[in-house]
Design a protein around this motif. Structure first.
Motif, PDB file in Angstrom:
ATOM      1  N   ASP A 120      40.693  23.707  31.085  1.00  0.00           N
ATOM      2  CA  ASP A 120      41.109  22.507  30.223  1.00  0.00           C
ATOM      3  C   ASP A 120      41.483  23.565  28.799  1.00  0.00           C
ATOM      4  O   ASP A 120      42.154  23.541  27.548  1.00  0.00           O
ATOM      5  CB  ASP A 120      41.055  20.883  29.687  1.00  0.00           C
ATOM      6  N   PRO A 133      46.989  25.562  33.418  1.00  0.00           N
ATOM      7  CA  PRO A 133      48.341  24.381  33.120  1.00  0.00           C
ATOM      8  C   PRO A 133      47.488  23.214  31.609  1.00  0.00           C
ATOM      9  O   PRO A 133      46.843  23.451  31.081  1.00  0.00           O
ATOM     10  CB  PRO A 133      47.688  23.643  34.803  1.00  0.00           C
ATOM     11  N   GLU A 134      48.635  22.569  31.672  1.00  0.00           N
ATOM     12  CA  GLU A 134      48.653  21.254  30.742  1.00  0.00           C
ATOM     13  C   GLU A 134      48.091  20.135  31.108  1.00  0.00           C
ATOM     14  O   GLU A 134      47.703  20.206  31.893  1.00  0.00           O
ATOM     15  CB  GLU A 134      49.821  21.640  30.470  1.00  0.00           C
ATOM     16  N   PRO A 135      47.601  19.558  30.679  1.00  0.00           N
ATOM     17  CA  PRO A 135      46.963  20.209  28.844  1.00  0.00           C
ATOM     18  C   PRO A 135      46.039  20.868  28.503  1.00  0.00           C
ATOM     19  O   PRO A 135      45.495  20.514  29.621  1.00  0.00           O
ATOM     20  CB  PRO A 135      47.351  18.625  28.361  1.00  0.00           C
ATOM     21  N   LYS A 136      45.713  21.492  27.721  1.00  0.00           N
ATOM     22  CA  LYS A 136      45.647  22.573  28.278  1.00  0.00           C
ATOM     23  C   LYS A 136      44.539  22.419  26.186  1.00  0.00           C
ATOM     24  O   LYS A 136      46.005  22.410  24.935  1.00  0.00           O
ATOM     25  CB  LYS A 136      45.356  24.298  27.951  1.00  0.00           C
TER      26      LYS A 136
END
Lengths: 165, 372, 178, 147, 338
Positions: free
Chosen positions: A68, A92-95
């Motif tokens: 993350d 991948p989002e959220p990052k």
């Protein structure tokens, strides 16, 4: 890619969002991505004396797909910049991104007139959420940075602020 | 080892041990041409953390380059400070007081133990064992506390000055160091029982990545890599400098040349460093830590000078070319892991992937020192 | 050891052989050879059991090389004085040199560090590679080529080592502007 | 054949010895310093970012704007501005900007200052969302501190 | 409380899935706590009391993560692989007897069914590795398959020995035979059984890619092994599958050797819900050993792993099979006759 923020849901589930943020804030999995000296302080933070595990952040995932937060710990050289950009895009989002150490904030001690080799600061490549100055910053500063990130994600700070004595 | 001379149309694939990989401990990329799990050819690609140290050497004064030397190999930074200070003092003919030399040796050897401890943890981590890294870090934190109480920083020190040290040492550093020596001597047998005698580790390291003495000489490898292949070369013994001649210590040499030999060399070196620190503490004389008449603006005589020091990973040499002004004209940093890694292409041919990573771990790489 | 080396080097028609004071300079013997003799010097030292420690490039733009004239009594010192005189006068005088310094050392306990120096014309710096003989020199030469643009003829792959793949600039040259 | 069994039993013995050691360390007390709740005391020589030293009585900075630290800094993080009041002959400090994000904490500035006007602070846990929070105006910080 | 048929199936279904989900979450917590204390640190602490809400936070985060399906990936295999690892593990809980009459389906060939499903798990790893179009994943898939095949054989030979000993494949039946105190457990049935238990335990470790045999998911070599390309819940399902397989392996070891839900003390054997307690206590002790081993040993070499199985485990387990067979046949003759 992915510039629009994720939370622009049409129906705002405030409590659900708060729960999601709380869950995300308390299990930030950093990426094993050490560039230079600050990486050693990052390892020291994960070690038994300062122990990132207490905040659920000790799972250093090597693959960008499962992390993350990217802790940029060290100097980003111009040859490394495309690789860092690809890693950021693969997450991948959220990052989130933590710029640890002076080199990641603004090129640090390697900035001089006529320098040809380094990118002066991680925020020239992608948006950075937390800056931790120091060369290298102490492990407590990295923990403070992670608490700062959790405050940014959830909106309030659950831990006491520590005054440097 | 095994017959790799297969027919040319055997399809190999290129595997990128990319700039971001847990086993490279930094940003080293190795382009591996693989045939199944065997490595046909390995070509390290460097430069991902090139920080222009040599260019910076040419636009700042002699004393201003000091923080750069610590950022070359930040695990054993004090040996690099010591190398730089030694070559400039040699060029200027400065005399360093006895106490400063002893304190330099004590801090360098403590730093070497910290570097070997971190290497020990990271090496066993590459082989899959996670716990020894945390035990090694626990001990290393004690050393960092000691060095921080004296120098003010944990990793990138800037403590030595031309002609001595920037400030003296207080008493609880000395008592703290003795307590640390006792503590580490109690824990080392645990490390040996947990890791060195472990049958899984022995199978992982025995006869893996064998380097002959001739190959080390051809590639210019030095330090524990060379001493693991049976060549007894240690700058502290071959080119005695500072107060090392007054301290008696052995240089561990193993002749098998495989990863296990390099592992044992470094583990024995930790014991030797403890002995050196202990003797240096006993012989620590009183007196000033800074030479009297050190010129404010340093101007070494024109010409080029070479100085070598035994860093944790091998011979760290500095070639300075001065044109008589206070700005160095050229500063060449000969880093040990640059040569140690140059033999990786030839040494890892025919190995399995896990064995090639064990070999890379046993070379003890610090990438910013290779890329400079 | 030194005397044996000096006699061996005599056969290579060196431009200057100087015994230096180890306490100050850090090396024992300083030999300057022409570009064509570099491989022979490397072959000779390799045969005697030396190992190559480092290859350093130095760019003497507008200055005359100060490398090997520590003590004025050195053996044959014609050209530097001559260069000194008219070096100051002309702006980009022919005296501009690019220097490559090879450091050799021993690992069998005999303390003897030999420096082999070679001066090239700055406009077209070229000299043969020793990497066929000493594989360790492969990376040192690529790095010197990266920083100075010195071409090592016969080198199997002179692509940038520390600089980005597409780098066409040579940063450590004195006239390098970022 | 004997090597086969010796290695087999020697090996399993080393495995159980390894388990014993990890169990011994499992029972040992934990070495963690739980940062936000418990903190370490920094040694006196800890190098945080530099800060101005106020005069004991007046609280004004001791700095006489001589610019030695500005020259000594390898990465020129310090920018000094001072001006001479009409009457007096000594310069007065009006601005002391430290760009901590390019500082390498080498300590050459503190050493070069003859008037002991700057020392290392003890801030070890700085972290924040904004980058320009670390371009310190040390004069303002001194006034806030002596307040 | 005998439920009628449809309700009984529903109750067991919910019970098993809850057991697997809760276990997958809280075994992660236990593993991080055990790892922490072995290494002298604390492990999860700030999230809820003693970090008990940590698995919840991880779960929420993994579920709310963006599920990336990278380009060039074989869509079907990529999506099916994690399920192929989790579903067989959950389904093989059907025949495991948790308590005296607490077993979903008391099938006569329960053991065979569990091993049938165990082989499907390997398919999951292979398809996951192959489908994710990533060189590291392909290498790890090849390793995982060769490792599972190598360790299936000694495990089955040991199981055949136990079937011969108990002459039944019904798990509940096996446990009933081990009733009456600790000495009746198969572990103490004859002097060879401790070795059989050790072999079974080592094979269970290798089967689930754990501890010194984690070549399939070798973190420090192959980045993250076959689940390199999986993000969010894809990785979460792989994780749950791995822990479910560990529980299966440990509970089988407990049923076959350590007397399932039988209590170790003679006088305490009046069953009721106590059986569940004893069964879970033994399973969790074995799971603790699995974690303890994981945080102690480095990884074995690939050929060392295969040598261990082909050259050491298989010969010894065959030997045990023969000796046990001989003991069953010859022993009663001697004692019976004399």
């Amino acid at each position: 890619m992915g510039k629009e923020s994720l939370q622009s849901a049409i129906i705002k589930f405030a409590p659900l969002d708060k729960l999601l943020d709380l869950g995300r804030a308390n299990s930030l999995w950093p990426m094993t991505f050490g560039l230079a000296c600050c990486a050693i302080e990052m390892m020291a933070t994960g070690a038994s004396r300062f122990d990132l595990a207490r905040f659920g952040a000790e799972v250093f995932r090597p693959s960008p797909r499962q992390c993350d937060v990217m802790i940029v710990a060290g100097t980003i050289s111009k040859k490394m910049a495309p690789a860092v950009q690809t890693l950021y895009d693969q997450m991948p989002e959220p990052k989130w991104v933590i710029a640890m150490g002076n080199c990641a904030i603004s090129g640090g001690p390697f900035v001089f007139e006529g320098q040809y080799g380094i990118v002066e600061g991680a925020d020239k490549l992608f948006p950075v959420d937390v800056f931790i100055p120091g060369c290298p910053p102490r492990p407590e500063a990295l923990i403070e940075g992670i608490l700062e990130l959790e405050e940014k994600v959830t909106g309030h700070r659950r831990w006491p602020r520590v005054e440097a004595v | 080892m095994n017959d790799l001379a297969r027919s040319p149309n055997q399809e190999t694939f290129v595997l990128n041990l990319g700039p971001q990989h847990p086993a490279t401990h930094g940003v080293l990329r190795v382009k591996l041409t693989m045939d199944g799990e065997y490595i046909v050819d390995a070509e390290p690609v460097l430069g991902y953390v090139h920080r222009m140290h040599e260019k910076m050497g040419e636009n700042r004064t002699w004393v201003q380059f000091m923080p750069n030397t610590a950022r070359l190999d930040y695990l054993g930074a004090l040996s690099y400070n010591h190398g730089y200070v030694k070559v400039v003092e040699q060029a200027m003919g400065l005399e360093v007081p006895e106490r400063a030399e002893y304190l330099r040796v004590i801090t360098v050897e403590l730093n070497r133990i910290a570097s070997h401890l971190l290497w020990f943890g990271a090496f066993v981590l590459d082989l899959g064992g996670f716990t020894p890294l945390l035990y090694a870090f626990d001990d290393r934190e004690h050393i960092l506390d000691l060095l921080e109480s004296v120098t003010g920083s944990r990793l990138t020190f800037c403590y030595y000055r031309f002609g001595g040290l920037c400030n003296d040492v207080d008493d609880d550093f000395l008592t703290g160091t003795r307590a640390f020596i006792k503590r580490l001597r109690k824990r080392l047998p645990d490390y040996h029982n947990l890791v060195t005698k472990n049958i899984i580790l022995i199978n992982r390291l025995k006869d893996v990545g064998v380097l002959s003495a001739e190959m080390c000489r051809k590639y210019g490898a030095t330090g524990p890599v060379l001493r693991g292949s049976g060549v007894d070369y240690d700058v502290r013994k071959n080119e005695p400098y500072s107060v090392y001649p007054e301290l008696d210590f052995e240089v561990p040499v193993y002749s098998e040349g495989d990863s296990m030999a390099r592992y044992m060399v470094r583990m024995d070196e930790i014991d030797q460093c403890l002995r050196i620190v202990e003797q240096a503490l006993d012989k620590l004389p009183e007196g000033p830590v800074m030479a009297e008449k050190v010129p404010k603006i340093l101007k070494p005589a024109a010409g080029d000078y070479y100085g070598a020091v035994e860093a944790a990973r091998g011979t760290f040499g500095i070639r300075i070319v001065s044109d008589g002004t206070n700005i160095p004209y050229r500063m060449k940093l000969r880093s040990p892991t640059f040569s140690n890694l140059s033999l990786y292409g030839e040494a890892s041919r025919g190995l399995l992937l896990p064995d090639a990573l064990a070999l890379m771990g046993s070379l003890d790489l610090v990438i910013p020192e290779i890329d400079r | 050891m030194l005397s044996e080396l000096k006699s061996e080097f005599a056969s290579l028609a060196p431009l200057a052989v100087i015994e230096t004071d180890y306490k100050v300079k850090g090396y024992h013997l300083d030999v300057e050879v022409g570009p064509d003799r570099v491989v022979d010097a490397a072959e000779l030292l390799d045969r005697l059991g030396f190992f190559l420690e480092a290859i350093t490039g130095v760019d003497w733009l507008g200055k005359n090389p100060v490398g090997n004239q520590p003590d004025p009594v050195s053996v044959n010192e014609q050209d530097p004085e001559a260069a000194e005189a008219e070096g100051e006068a002309g702006s980009d005088a022919p005296a501009d040199k690019m220097e490559v310094v090879y450091d050799y050392n021993r690992t069998d306990g005999v303390l003897c560090r030999v420096v082999v120096r070679c001066r090239l014309d700055r406009a077209k710096p070229e000299l043969p590679t020793v990497s066929r003989l000493i594989p360790g020199a492969d990376w040192h030469e690529r790095e010197t080529h990266d920083f100075f643009g010195i071409i090592f003829t016969g080198h199997h792959d002179l692509s940038p080592l520390l600089l980005p793949e597409d780098a066409d600039f040579h940063p450590l040259r004195k006239d390098f502007k970022a | 054949m004997s090597g086969y069994f010796k290695e087999l039993f020697g090996g399993t013995k080393s495995l159980f010895v390894g388990l014993g050691i990890t169990f011994k360390y499992m029972i040992k007390p934990v070495v963690t310093v739980q940062y936000p709740h418990e903190t370490l005391v920094m040694p006196p020589r800890f190098r945080g970012h530099i800060e101005l030293v106020g005069d004991e009585e007046t609280g004004a900075p001791k700095c006489v704007v001589c610019g030695m630290c500005q020259k000594a800094c390898p990465t020129n993080c310090i920018t000094l501005t001072g001006e001479k009041p009409e009457g007096g002959k000594k310069k007065v400090l009006t601005g002391y900007i430290l760009n901590f994000t390019t500082c390498s904490l080498c300590g050459l500035c503190v050493e070069s200052c003859k008037f002991d006007a700057i020392t290392f602070s003890r801030d070890y846990n700085l972290a924040g969302p904004r980058k320009d929070a670390y371009i310190f105006d040390l004069k303002k910080r001194l006034e806030e501190k002596s307040g | 409380m005998t439920l009628t048929e449809p309700w009984r199936v529903l109750a067991f279904l919910v019970g098993i899935i809850a057991f697997v989900a809760l276990n997958a979450a809280y075994l992660v917590w236990l593993e991080r706590k055990v790892a922490g204390h072995i290494q002298g640190r604390i492990g999860p602490k700030e999230v809820g009391p003693f970090g008990l809400l940590q698995p919840l936070a991880d779960g929420i985060k993994l579920m709310s993560k963006q599920l990336l399906v990278p380009k060039g990936v074989d869509p079907l295999l990529f999506k099916v692989a994690p399920l192929l690892v989790l579903v067989p593990a959950v389904m093989s809980f059907v025949t495991i007897p948790f308590g005296e009459n607490l077993v979903a389906r008391n099938i006569d060939i329960g053991l065979l069914m569990i091993f049938a499903f165990a082989s499907v798990n390997v398919m999951g790893l292979l398809l996951g590795g192959w489908g994710s179009n990533n060189k590291y994943a392909v290498i790890s898939a090849a390793r995982a398959v060769s490792q599972n095949v190598a360790y299936e054989i000694p495990m089955l030979i040991t199981v055949v020995t136990m079937i011969m000993l108990t002459s039944t494949m019904n798990l509940n039946e096996m446990v009933i035979q081990q009733g009456g105190g600790i000495l009746n457990w198969h572990f103490f049935a004859n002097p060879l059984m401790p070795f059989a238990f050790l072999i079974f335990f080592v094979c269970a470790l290798a089967e689930t890619n754990r501890a010194p045999f984690d070549l399939g998911e070798a973190e420090s070599e192959l980045i993250a092994g076959f689940h390199t390309e999986y993000s969010g819940m894809g990785f979460g399902v792989f994780f749950m599958g791995e822990y479910a397989n560990i529980i299966i392996g440990c509970s089988l070891a407990v049923i076959l050797f350590l007397g399932g839900w039988q209590s170790p003390f003679e006088f305490l054997s009046d069953q009721g819900l106590w059986g569940v307690f004893w069964f879970l206590a033994k399973v969790y002790f074995l799971i603790f050993c699995v974690m303890w081993i994981r945080w102690t040993y480095p990884r074995t070499t690939l050929w060392g792993l295969l040598n261990l199985s082909w050259k050491i485990l298989i010969p010894i387990s065959l030997l045990i099979l023969l000796l046990t067979g001989a003991m069953i046949k010859v022993w009663p003759l001697i004692t019976g006759a004399s």
